[in-house]
Design a protein around this motif. Structure first.
Motif, PDB file in Angstrom:
ATOM      1  N   ARG A 250       0.576  -1.211  -0.073  1.00  0.00           N
ATOM      2  CA  ARG A 250      -0.078   0.091   0.040  1.00  0.00           C
ATOM      3  C   ARG A 250       0.606   1.359   0.081  1.00  0.00           C
ATOM      4  NH1 ARG A 250      -4.862   0.275   4.172  1.00  0.00           N
ATOM      5  NH2 ARG A 250      -6.317   0.058   2.389  1.00  0.00           N
ATOM      6  N   GLN A 251       1.979   1.273   0.669  1.00  0.00           N
ATOM      7  CA  GLN A 251       2.982   2.342   0.886  1.00  0.00           C
ATOM      8  C   GLN A 251       3.429   2.435  -0.445  1.00  0.00           C
ATOM      9  OE1 GLN A 251       6.023   2.221   3.613  1.00  0.00           O
ATOM     10  NE2 GLN A 251       6.194   4.151   3.830  1.00  0.00           N
ATOM     11  N   ARG A 252       3.876   1.638  -1.065  1.00  0.00           N
ATOM     12  CA  ARG A 252       4.863   1.646  -2.501  1.00  0.00           C
ATOM     13  C   ARG A 252       3.559   2.137  -3.667  1.00  0.00           C
ATOM     14  NH1 ARG A 252       8.100  -3.871  -2.877  1.00  0.00           N
ATOM     15  NH2 ARG A 252       9.813  -3.101  -1.538  1.00  0.00           N
ATOM     16  N   THR A 253       2.444   1.827  -3.541  1.00  0.00           N
ATOM     17  CA  THR A 253       1.404   1.986  -4.452  1.00  0.00           C
ATOM     18  C   THR A 253       1.173   3.459  -4.291  1.00  0.00           C
ATOM     19  OG1 THR A 253       0.167  -0.159  -4.493  1.00  0.00           O
ATOM     20  CG2 THR A 253      -0.989   1.698  -4.945  1.00  0.00           C
ATOM     21  N   TRP A 254       1.187   4.060  -3.107  1.00  0.00           N
ATOM     22  CA  TRP A 254       0.955   5.403  -2.733  1.00  0.00           C
ATOM     23  C   TRP A 254       2.130   6.328  -3.212  1.00  0.00           C
ATOM     24  CZ3 TRP A 254       3.383   9.219   0.458  1.00  0.00           C
ATOM     25  CH2 TRP A 254       2.552  10.067   0.768  1.00  0.00           C
ATOM     26  N   MET A 255       3.206   5.705  -3.027  1.00  0.00           N
ATOM     27  CA  MET A 255       4.518   6.517  -3.257  1.00  0.00           C
ATOM     28  C   MET A 255       4.390   6.676  -4.967  1.00  0.00           C
ATOM     29  SD  MET A 255       7.323   5.285  -0.680  1.00  0.00           S
ATOM     30  CE  MET A 255       8.513   5.758  -1.642  1.00  0.00           C
ATOM     31  N   PHE A 256       3.961   5.406  -5.565  1.00  0.00           N
ATOM     32  CA  PHE A 256       3.909   5.376  -7.088  1.00  0.00           C
ATOM     33  C   PHE A 256       3.013   6.439  -7.548  1.00  0.00           C
ATOM     34  CE2 PHE A 256       2.243   3.889 -11.140  1.00  0.00           C
ATOM     35  CZ  PHE A 256       3.318   3.794 -11.763  1.00  0.00           C
ATOM     36  N   VAL A 257       1.954   6.477  -6.873  1.00  0.00           N
ATOM     37  CA  VAL A 257       0.875   7.603  -7.102  1.00  0.00           C
ATOM     38  C   VAL A 257       1.493   9.041  -7.158  1.00  0.00           C
ATOM     39  CG1 VAL A 257      -1.340   8.526  -6.981  1.00  0.00           C
ATOM     40  CG2 VAL A 257      -0.892   6.058  -7.018  1.00  0.00           C
ATOM     41  N   VAL A 258       2.028   9.057  -6.016  1.00  0.00           N
ATOM     42  CA  VAL A 258       2.505  10.636  -5.737  1.00  0.00           C
ATOM     43  C   VAL A 258       3.756  10.975  -6.677  1.00  0.00           C
ATOM     44  CG1 VAL A 258       4.034  11.889  -4.353  1.00  0.00           C
ATOM     45  CG2 VAL A 258       2.060  10.641  -3.490  1.00  0.00           C
ATOM     46  N   LEU A 259       4.644   9.850  -7.091  1.00  0.00           N
ATOM     47  CA  LEU A 259       5.732  10.226  -8.065  1.00  0.00           C
ATOM     48  C   LEU A 259       5.248  10.451  -9.343  1.00  0.00           C
ATOM     49  CD1 LEU A 259       8.579  10.342  -8.601  1.00  0.00           C
ATOM     50  CD2 LEU A 259       8.575   7.731  -8.929  1.00  0.00           C
TER      51      LEU A 259
END
Length: 146
Positions: free
Chosen positions: A3-12
């Protein structure tokens, strides 16, 4: 963790998209001086129009002030109508057929009956042509460049 990686990917992806759009906007934007030049031209146009309107209003009020109180509105309205008619008649026999925003070559001549000037000749200016005075009567001669 996922979930954290998905969130970081969306932000990036969002940051990269924003930067790409800003870059695209900078590349496709007009000359940065264009806004400044347009603002100055708009100010000058507004100032000129406001000054002309203020002069008319001031003259109308001055003429009406010398009239009896019950007649002032009618005197001012008559003055305004005459002022507009005078502004239109400044074009002499050329009160129609003008193209707005186009340059003209005109020849002024002495007016009559208390009128200072009149338009003696008028010609729409074209690229690639030189204009000069012709012998009387007042007219405009043209020479093609090239």
């Amino acid at each position: 963790m996922v979930r954290q990686r998905t969130w970081m990917f969306v932000v990036l992806v969002g940051i990269l998209a924003a930067l790409g759009l800003v870059g695209l906007g900078r590349v496709t934007a007009a000359d940065p001086r264009a806004y400044h030049d347009g603002a100055l031209a708009g100010y000058a146009d507004g100032f000129r129009d406001g000054r002309a309107e203020g002069l008319q209003e001031g003259r109308a009020l001055a003429v009406a002030a010398a009239s009896p109180p019950g007649m002032r509105d009618r005197v001012k309205a008559a003055f305004d109508a005459g002022y507009r008619a005078g502004a239109d008649s400044a074009f002499g026999g050329y009160d129609g057929g003008w193209s707005l925003g186009e340059p003209y070559v005109i020849v002024l001549a002495k007016g009559g009956n208390g009128i200072t000037y009149r338009i003696a000749a008028r010609l729409l200016a074209r690229d690639g042509v030189d204009y000069h005075r012709c012998p009387p009567p007042a007219s405009i001669c043209q020479t093609r460049r090239g």
